[in-house]
Design a protein around this motif. Sequence first.
Motif, short mmCIF file in Angstrom:
data_model
loop_
_atom_site.label_atom_id
_atom_site.label_comp_id
_atom_site.label_asym_id
_atom_site.label_seq_id
_atom_site.Cartn_x
_atom_site.Cartn_y
_atom_site.Cartn_z
N VAL A 247 0.84 -1.20 0.00
CA VAL A 247 0.00 0.00 0.00
C VAL A 247 0.87 1.25 0.00
O VAL A 247 0.60 2.21 -0.73
CB VAL A 247 -0.97 -0.01 1.21
CG1 VAL A 247 -1.72 1.30 1.31
CG2 VAL A 247 -1.94 -1.19 1.10
N ALA A 249 3.93 1.51 -1.19
CA ALA A 249 4.56 1.63 -2.51
C ALA A 249 3.56 2.15 -3.54
O ALA A 249 3.90 2.99 -4.39
CB ALA A 249 5.11 0.27 -2.95
N LEU A 250 2.33 1.67 -3.48
CA LEU A 250 1.29 2.13 -4.41
C LEU A 250 1.00 3.61 -4.19
O LEU A 250 0.85 4.37 -5.14
CB LEU A 250 0.01 1.31 -4.22
CG LEU A 250 0.00 -0.10 -4.81
CD1 LEU A 250 -1.23 -0.87 -4.33
CD2 LEU A 250 0.02 -0.06 -6.34
N GLU A 251 0.95 3.97 -2.92
CA GLU A 251 0.67 5.38 -2.56
C GLU A 251 1.75 6.29 -3.15
O GLU A 251 1.45 7.31 -3.77
CB GLU A 251 0.62 5.49 -1.03
CG GLU A 251 0.07 6.79 -0.48
CD GLU A 251 -1.41 6.98 -0.76
OE1 GLU A 251 -1.76 8.04 -1.33
OE2 GLU A 251 -2.22 6.08 -0.41
N SER A 253 3.81 5.63 -5.66
CA SER A 253 3.73 5.61 -7.13
C SER A 253 2.58 6.49 -7.62
O SER A 253 2.71 7.21 -8.61
CB SER A 253 3.51 4.19 -7.64
OG SER A 253 4.58 3.36 -7.26
N MET A 254 1.48 6.42 -6.90
CA MET A 254 0.30 7.18 -7.30
C MET A 254 0.58 8.68 -7.23
O MET A 254 0.15 9.44 -8.12
CB MET A 254 -0.89 6.81 -6.41
CG MET A 254 -2.19 7.43 -6.83
SD MET A 254 -2.62 7.02 -8.55
CE MET A 254 -4.00 5.94 -8.29
N GLN A 255 1.33 9.10 -6.19
CA GLN A 255 1.69 10.52 -6.09
C GLN A 255 2.46 10.96 -7.32
O GLN A 255 2.20 12.00 -7.90
CB GLN A 255 2.54 10.77 -4.83
CG GLN A 255 1.78 10.62 -3.51
CD GLN A 255 0.57 11.53 -3.38
OE1 GLN A 255 0.42 12.50 -4.14
NE2 GLN A 255 -0.34 11.20 -2.46
N LYS A 256 3.40 10.11 -7.75
CA LYS A 256 4.22 10.44 -8.92
C LYS A 256 3.38 10.47 -10.18
O LYS A 256 3.55 11.35 -11.04
CB LYS A 256 5.35 9.42 -9.07
CG LYS A 256 6.36 9.51 -7.94
CD LYS A 256 7.71 8.95 -8.37
CE LYS A 256 8.71 9.03 -7.25
NZ LYS A 256 9.06 7.70 -6.70
N VAL A 257 2.47 9.53 -10.30
CA VAL A 257 1.59 9.50 -11.47
C VAL A 257 0.82 10.80 -11.55
O VAL A 257 0.72 11.43 -12.61
CB VAL A 257 0.60 8.30 -11.39
CG1 VAL A 257 -0.50 8.44 -12.44
CG2 VAL A 257 1.35 6.99 -11.56
N LYS A 258 0.31 11.25 -10.41
CA LYS A 258 -0.50 12.48 -10.39
C LYS A 258 0.33 13.71 -10.74
O LYS A 258 -0.12 14.58 -11.47
CB LYS A 258 -1.17 12.65 -9.02
CG LYS A 258 -2.36 11.73 -8.83
CD LYS A 258 -2.96 11.89 -7.46
CE LYS A 258 -4.44 12.15 -7.52
NZ LYS A 258 -5.03 12.17 -6.15
N ASN A 260 2.77 13.86 -12.69
CA ASN A 260 3.15 13.82 -14.11
C ASN A 260 1.97 13.94 -15.07
O ASN A 260 2.14 13.88 -16.28
CB ASN A 260 3.91 12.55 -14.41
CG ASN A 260 5.34 12.66 -13.95
OD1 ASN A 260 6.09 13.52 -14.40
ND2 ASN A 260 5.71 11.83 -12.99
#
Lengths: 261, 301
Positions: A247, A249-251, A253-258, A260
């Motif tokens: 969770v 790691a997903l959190e 990654s999700m921050q980075k996705v947002k 970008n």
Amino acid sequence: MAVQGIWSGTVSFSLVAIPVRLVKAIEPGRISFRLLHGKDYSPLRRRMFCPEEETMVPPDEIIRGFEILPGQYVLMTDEELESVSPERSRTIEIVEFIDRKEVDPVYYDHPYYLVPSKGGEKAYQLLVEVMRRTNKAGLAKFVLAEREYLVAVTSRDGVLALTTLHYSEEILSGEDLSPRKEKIAAEDQSRIKKSIEHMIADFDPGKYADGRRKKLMDLLAAKVKERAPVEAPAVEEEAGEGPADLVAALEESMQKVKENR
Amino acid sequence: MSRTFIEMAGRRLSLSNLEKDLYSTYGFTKAHVLEYYRLIAPFILPHLKDRALTLKRYPEGVEKDFFYEKRCPSHRPAWVKTAEIPQDDGERMTVCLVNDPETLIWVENLASLELHVPLARADFPETPNSMVFDLDPGDPAGLLECARVALILRDLLSRMGLVSYVKTSGRKGLHVYVPLNRQETTFEDTKTFSKAVAGIMQKHYPDLVTARMAKKERDEKVFINWSQNDASKTMVCVYSLRAREKPIVSFPLEWRELENPAGPGDPERLQVTHSEALSRVEKKGDLFREVLMKKQKLPHL
């Protein structure tokens, strides 16, 4: 006809062994209801409650006790219970044949049918026919679902029926219940006898039906037509949890996705 | 009933009612269906191979009743390959394995327009070859909302080191596949992982995404159905026809096709029909090939 068997094994006596399956003879007509939560229609579950601690008790904290005096118990473990449980029967060994008429109906407990398994058809038919002609019942001991039963095997409608019987120690005598003997006048006796004779009929249970069941079924059918059934909320595992590492790691990654996007 | 006999690979097949219109508003007969599957066979067969097929049969066409058939029909030809798979009640069930073009044609002759298969092969029923996210839009959300969610999902998975592939469901949604192809990965792993992903997606895009099955939660949102990652579930096979008014195919897309939503466009433009499917595979080959080949490990489990 492929009926699901409750048990399979053999019926045997002297040198005969007939492979059979046990199937139910009764389809109870009882209409049962689920208990729901009135607020959201969730089906309710029973849980064990400890009134002392006012808390729900998990299964691994539940044990068995036999009450010998009020509030006093002898404890019994699953292993101990199992040690006295009879072994599952592989055969229904008929030990005696008796006259069917001899069996008081109060002994009849629950009816089943025995249907022949592959290879047993011929011997089975023979037994069905002979028992029908002689009107005999075979008595046997039989273990079903960890209980040891006395059973009567009889011939009925071209098949073998098996009925579990109550043990004589279970039967409560009617003697103590009968009223004190009083003198009965002869004319009273013949009057009652006449009335009964007037009402003699052949036993035809098909004439009678469970009136409440019929009304209830009609009512249910009408209600189904009237409005759609209420729906229970879908039971599901909550999404979103997971191993903490994953969770996190997903959190991240999700921050980075947002960032970008 | 009309019958036509054909021979394929030395095997004699009896085909029935070829003139029957199975997509009647579109005008697509059983002969058309068989022809589609004959031509798509080299592409679909690797994805069906060794998987327990669930037939979804439409004997009277797409507008009439259908039924699912998990058991391989007992009247099957002797050469149809089967597998025995255990069921919940402990009994075993015989299922069809569509491993060759003859079996595919035989299955389609049963009007099994849609072909559904598990994520695992029959001999390793607990080992999924891929993890799937079944994106299902609730009205009035549609394919375009699904495309948005799929792209976010792709980026998230990519940040986690996982390559993913997408296909249309051929109905209203999209299916995102993450190839695994590792003996060690179980459905328990894919379920844990996909559930956590769906949860994070819902948390960050609450207006667009829901990870909850309940119907009322799904209105206007895209439901990420992670619970398909289960040994007992099946997904419509890539390149399978779907039973809608038109013979639309569950078809693999390139990610960039989702990236350029051409204006407000008709979401239906992402749908691929039978004829387009055939011309696309001719040009691009099997875009889903990597789903069967690529080995990937789910991190942080």
